[in-house]
Design a protein around this motif. Structure first.
Motif, PDB file in Angstrom:
ATOM      1  N   LYS A 292     -61.841  20.507  30.048  1.00 41.97           N
ATOM      2  CA  LYS A 292     -62.166  20.424  31.470  1.00 41.97           C
ATOM      3  C   LYS A 292     -62.307  18.961  31.883  1.00 41.97           C
ATOM      4  O   LYS A 292     -62.507  18.086  31.040  1.00 41.97           O
ATOM      5  N   VAL A 293     -62.218  18.718  33.190  1.00 40.01           N
ATOM      6  CA  VAL A 293     -62.491  17.376  33.701  1.00 40.01           C
ATOM      7  C   VAL A 293     -63.712  17.441  34.608  1.00 40.01           C
ATOM      8  O   VAL A 293     -63.984  18.462  35.246  1.00 40.01           O
ATOM      9  N   LEU A 294     -64.447  16.348  34.646  1.00 44.35           N
ATOM     10  CA  LEU A 294     -65.627  16.283  35.500  1.00 44.35           C
ATOM     11  C   LEU A 294     -65.190  16.377  36.959  1.00 44.35           C
ATOM     12  O   LEU A 294     -64.220  15.736  37.368  1.00 44.35           O
ATOM     13  N   ALA A 295     -65.902  17.175  37.756  1.00 43.58           N
ATOM     14  CA  ALA A 295     -65.480  17.429  39.132  1.00 43.58           C
ATOM     15  C   ALA A 295     -66.681  17.623  40.042  1.00 43.58           C
ATOM     16  O   ALA A 295     -67.811  17.852  39.596  1.00 43.58           O
ATOM     17  N   ALA A 296     -66.422  17.525  41.351  1.00 49.08           N
ATOM     18  CA  ALA A 296     -67.444  17.758  42.371  1.00 49.08           C
ATOM     19  C   ALA A 296     -66.745  18.178  43.647  1.00 49.08           C
ATOM     20  O   ALA A 296     -65.531  17.971  43.805  1.00 49.08           O
ATOM     21  N   SER A 297     -67.481  18.769  44.561  1.00 47.29           N
ATOM     22  CA  SER A 297     -66.920  19.090  45.873  1.00 47.29           C
ATOM     23  C   SER A 297     -67.938  18.746  46.947  1.00 47.29           C
ATOM     24  O   SER A 297     -69.140  18.635  46.682  1.00 47.29           O
ATOM     25  N   GLU A 298     -67.450  18.574  48.168  1.00 44.19           N
ATOM     26  CA  GLU A 298     -68.299  18.220  49.289  1.00 44.19           C
ATOM     27  C   GLU A 298     -67.823  18.970  50.520  1.00 44.19           C
ATOM     28  O   GLU A 298     -66.641  18.913  50.876  1.00 44.19           O
ATOM     29  N   SER A 299     -68.724  19.688  51.159  1.00 43.60           N
ATOM     30  CA  SER A 299     -68.423  20.367  52.410  1.00 43.60           C
ATOM     31  C   SER A 299     -68.894  19.497  53.560  1.00 43.60           C
ATOM     32  O   SER A 299     -70.092  19.377  53.814  1.00 43.60           O
ATOM     33  N   ILE A 300     -67.939  18.859  54.243  1.00 42.66           N
ATOM     34  CA  ILE A 300     -68.281  18.012  55.385  1.00 42.66           C
ATOM     35  C   ILE A 300     -68.576  18.897  56.594  1.00 42.66           C
ATOM     36  O   ILE A 300     -69.522  18.664  57.325  1.00 42.66           O
ATOM     37  N   ASN A 301     -67.741  19.900  56.813  1.00 41.10           N
ATOM     38  CA  ASN A 301     -68.072  21.022  57.701  1.00 41.10           C
ATOM     39  C   ASN A 301     -67.502  22.272  57.055  1.00 41.10           C
ATOM     40  O   ASN A 301     -66.328  22.304  56.682  1.00 41.10           O
ATOM     41  N   GLY A 302     -68.327  23.306  56.913  1.00 39.31           N
ATOM     42  CA  GLY A 302     -67.989  24.403  56.014  1.00 39.31           C
ATOM     43  C   GLY A 302     -67.309  25.607  56.603  1.00 39.31           C
ATOM     44  O   GLY A 302     -67.492  26.712  56.090  1.00 39.31           O
ATOM     45  N   PHE A 303     -66.524  25.447  57.670  1.00 38.35           N
ATOM     46  CA  PHE A 303     -65.799  26.594  58.232  1.00 38.35           C
ATOM     47  C   PHE A 303     -64.534  26.802  57.402  1.00 38.35           C
ATOM     48  O   PHE A 303     -63.417  26.547  57.862  1.00 38.35           O
ATOM     49  N   GLY A 304     -64.705  27.271  56.158  1.00 34.19           N
ATOM     50  CA  GLY A 304     -63.572  27.401  55.245  1.00 34.19           C
ATOM     51  C   GLY A 304     -63.761  28.553  54.284  1.00 34.19           C
ATOM     52  O   GLY A 304     -64.862  29.085  54.132  1.00 34.19           O
ATOM     53  N   LYS A 305     -62.675  28.939  53.635  1.00 41.12           N
ATOM     54  CA  LYS A 305     -62.669  30.100  52.734  1.00 41.12           C
ATOM     55  C   LYS A 305     -62.204  29.724  51.334  1.00 41.12           C
ATOM     56  O   LYS A 305     -61.554  30.490  50.640  1.00 41.12           O
ATOM     57  N   SER A 306     -62.502  28.523  50.900  1.00 36.41           N
ATOM     58  CA  SER A 306     -62.085  28.075  49.576  1.00 36.41           C
ATOM     59  C   SER A 306     -62.773  28.883  48.484  1.00 36.41           C
ATOM     60  O   SER A 306     -63.821  29.489  48.703  1.00 36.41           O
ATOM     61  N   ALA A 307     -62.198  28.828  47.284  1.00 39.04           N
ATOM     62  CA  ALA A 307     -62.756  29.542  46.130  1.00 39.04           C
ATOM     63  C   ALA A 307     -63.115  28.560  45.027  1.00 39.04           C
ATOM     64  O   ALA A 307     -62.407  27.578  44.804  1.00 39.04           O
ATOM     65  N   GLY A 308     -64.229  28.832  44.356  1.00 39.19           N
ATOM     66  CA  GLY A 308     -64.585  28.102  43.147  1.00 39.19           C
ATOM     67  C   GLY A 308     -65.496  26.909  43.330  1.00 39.19           C
ATOM     68  O   GLY A 308     -65.877  26.262  42.350  1.00 39.19           O
ATOM     69  N   LEU A 309     -65.897  26.586  44.562  1.00 37.74           N
ATOM     70  CA  LEU A 309     -66.655  25.363  44.794  1.00 37.74           C
ATOM     71  C   LEU A 309     -68.096  25.448  44.297  1.00 37.74           C
ATOM     72  O   LEU A 309     -68.673  24.443  43.880  1.00 37.74           O
ATOM     73  N   VAL A 310     -68.695  26.641  44.336  1.00 31.99           N
ATOM     74  CA  VAL A 310     -70.091  26.778  43.910  1.00 31.99           C
ATOM     75  C   VAL A 310     -70.244  26.378  42.448  1.00 31.99           C
ATOM     76  O   VAL A 310     -71.135  25.605  42.083  1.00 31.99           O
ATOM     77  N   GLN A 311     -69.358  26.873  41.594  1.00 31.05           N
ATOM     78  CA  GLN A 311     -69.482  26.541  40.169  1.00 31.05           C
ATOM     79  C   GLN A 311     -69.143  25.088  39.902  1.00 31.05           C
ATOM     80  O   GLN A 311     -69.745  24.449  39.033  1.00 31.05           O
ATOM     81  N   ILE A 312     -68.173  24.537  40.642  1.00 35.64           N
ATOM     82  CA  ILE A 312     -67.858  23.115  40.465  1.00 35.64           C
ATOM     83  C   ILE A 312     -69.117  22.273  40.658  1.00 35.64           C
ATOM     84  O   ILE A 312     -69.419  21.380  39.864  1.00 35.64           O
TER      85      ILE A 312
END
Length: 345
Positions: free
Chosen positions: A59-79
């Protein structure tokens, strides 16, 4: 070769770019597209691979950022909880997310028979934007085969931009949006590193776009509210902590703001970042691990690189996109077409 903002003398910031001015300037990173155009269907899939190996195992180290969260992406919580990415990232239209999740899971299981049986399940990561005005999104035309093809044709080097892959049916500031990318080169301890950003641009209100030289292009479209989205995928080979990486990708928002957007209520503005400079062994046996991280006194270089590369990637998506007619005759003009018709005085 895609038309870029620099072809029109538009330069974002002061930092040097990588060789290809693309996310693929980060060693090991590859990008692939599948473009679907058939009648009212104008959509696709874009794949971003951090490396060629078994990503679930390395795996590689990763992060996510919701600048405004009107989206339906998958997998961000675990990241954000575990700080790691264990599948490639797929981008597609909003109603294609589930299909792409299934494709990533199937591909991971094919390479790792222990998933969900003797080891953990797998966290598939998919980002999306709504291409509905130019694509019959209700047709749900994206298939698992399309996702597999985008993964399989991923390559290093120059990246196709504009009306390709997930960007096929996207709109940005009332112009034709799509896929764009840019990179910056950073010197640390006598060695060159890279930070690159790839965007799926589908945001911004008509008339709000502000170019670095101060011009404000306005397309011939009815006024509308800000309700689009943008996915920003940032990669680097600089070793970072998860907290540091999250701080860096947060600056992608500054790149959006430089162009005049304010990430409105109906906009899904999401950044996902990873560093190939820190890998995580799924089968690690040691209790304690040695880790490398950036001297925080040097992080402003990365903040600037994330801002500049995001701003330029968006402009590249607009310049590389061609004039486009999609679902039910809806059309969008290319920013490149506007720039050719409205040269700087």
């Amino acid at each position: 070769m895609s038309v870029s903002a620099r072809d029109f003398g538009i330069v974002c910031g002061i930092m040097p770019t990588g060789t290809n001015n693309a996310i693929t300037d980060v060693p090991g990173v590859k990008v692939g597209h599948v473009t679907i155009r058939k009648g009212n269907i104008n959509t696709g899939v874009t794949a971003i691979l951090p490396h060629d190996g078994n990503l679930f195992r390395k795996k590689v180290l990763a992060a996510s950022e919701s600048i405004n969260g009107f989206g339906k992406s998958a997998g961000l919580v675990q990241i954000n909880e575990l700080g790691s990415l264990e599948t490639p990232i797929l981008l597609t239209n909003t109603l294609g997310v589930g299909t792409c999740v299934n494709a990533l899971i199937k591909r991971a299981i094919a390479a790792n028979a222990d998933i969900g049986r003797t080891t953990s399940t797998v966290n598939a990561v998919v980002g999306e934007c709504n291409d509905g005005p130019l694509n019959d999104i209700q047709a749900m035309a994206v298939t698992e085969a399309d996702a597999f093809a985008a993964l399989d044709n991923a390559a290093s080097g120059a990246v196709a931009q504009g009306n390709v892959g997930a960007g096929t049916g996207m709109t940005c500031f009332g112009f034709k949006g799509g896929i764009g990318t840019s990179s910056r080169r950073i010197r640390l301890d006598g060695r060159d590193y890279h930070l690159g950003t790839l965007v799926l641009s589908n945001f911004g209100r008509k008339g709000d776009l502000t170019l670095p030289d101060g011009r404000r292009p306005v397309p011939d479209l009815p006024d509308s509210a800000e309700k689009g989205s943008i996915m920003m995928i940032m990669a680097t080979d600089i070793p970072l902590e998860h907290r540091q990486l999250q701080r860096v990708i947060r600056r992608c928002g500054a790149g959006i703001a430089r162009l005049g957007a304010f990430w409105g209520h109906g906009s899904g503005d999401i950044a996902i970042g990873f560093t190939t400079g820190v890998t995580i062994d799924h089968d690690q046996k040691s209790d304690l691990l040695a880790m490398q991280a950036l001297n925080e006194d040097r992080i402003d270089q990365l903040f600037r690189a994330a801002t500049e590369s995001t701003q330029e990637a968006i402009l590249n998506s607009l310049c590389a996109a061609e004039n486009f007619t999609g679902r039910d005759g809806n059309s969008r003009r290319s920013l490149a077409d506007w720039l050719r018709a409205s040269p700087k005085e």
